[in-house]
Design an enzyme around this catalytic site. Structure first.
Site: not given
Length: 260
Positions: A108, A151, A153, A252
């Site tokens: 993450y 994820d 980002n 998501h």
């Protein structure tokens, strides 16, 4: 083996839906992000009841990562060497385990918040440190089976966002963030889903506001970057957009890879 990654945006709120989805789609291993619970709050029994072992690393109501597997789960590592801290805290953003012979990472990546924010500097340092570790892994053993799932980002190209102009002065699309993401390709890792999920207009995240999902105004920011040896085994992949449309869903969608 079927490997997936999903930012679930609170596992306690969605554990039964997540496990039901895994069972329905015959997922063998799921990398989970943004669990948003401490370790003593993690809904372990929801997974065990359906035949999944689970390893997790939580941080109260923030961050949090986990891996669920029904093909073995061993040699669990929390974080990675040199993982930067933010405000003196080594956040719960990385966990890995051996699952069916594959070193699966659930990642993450920090959001970055805004240009000029210290959190963006933290994000870039975090990605740089991770890239260094993962490059060493392949240098040590080029035949390693590694999946860097999560994820990230980061939207690597303009095709990975619904409107590049909308993101021009925001995080996720800056040159520095894209360069930090590209460092993993330079190290040898492959966006294995890309050939099976071509863009444009192919996304994994849609904000809850402004009817973004209904209008398909999204971002592709969830990836499973595979080592070359593992990439050779990927024969299909898909983004389950329907999971994002479900009632009470995460913002998501899951990304799924099929391995030979």
């Amino acid at each position: 083996m079927r490997l997936a990654t999903w930012n679930v945006n609170s596992i306690r709120a969605r554990s039964e839906d997540v496990v039901a989805w895994m069972t329905r789609h015959a997922v063998d291993v799921l990398a989970i992000q943004e669990t948003k619970c401490s370790d003593d709050q993690f809904p372990v029994m929801s997974f065990i009841a359906h035949g999944y072992d689970v390893a997790f690393h939580g941080q109260g109501g923030y961050n949090g990562v986990a891996i669920a597997s029904r093909v073995g789960l061993s040699d669990v590592h929390i974080g990675f060497d040199g993982q930067p801290e933010f405000d003196g805290v080594r956040e719960a953003r990385a966990i890995s385990a051996l699952c069916g012979g594959v070193r699966v990472w659930s990642l993450y990546v920090p959001n970055g918040r805004a240009p000029g924010d210290p959190h963006l500097d933290y994000k870039l340092a975090w990605l740089d440190a991770l890239a260094g570790v993962m490059q060493l892994e392949l240098t040590h053993d080029p035949a390693s089976q590694i999946a860097l799932a999560g994820d990230w980002n980061v939207a690597p190209t303009d095709d990975d966002v619904w409107d590049p102009e909308f993101f021009a002065d925001k995080t996720h699309t800056s040159d520095a963030e894209r360069a930090a993401f590209a460092a993993f390709a330079d190290a040898g890792y492959v966006d294995s889903a890309a050939p099976f999920t071509p863009g444009p207009d192919t996304y994994t995240f849609w904000d809850y506001t402004a009817g973004r999902h209904q209008k398909n105004e999204g971002m592709r920011i969830d990836f499973a970057l595979c080592s070359p040896a593992l990439d050779d085994r990927v024969h299909d992949a898909f983004i389950d957009v329907a999971a994002r449309a479900a009632k009470g869903a995460s913002d998501h969608a899951p990304l799924v890879l099929d391995l030979s």
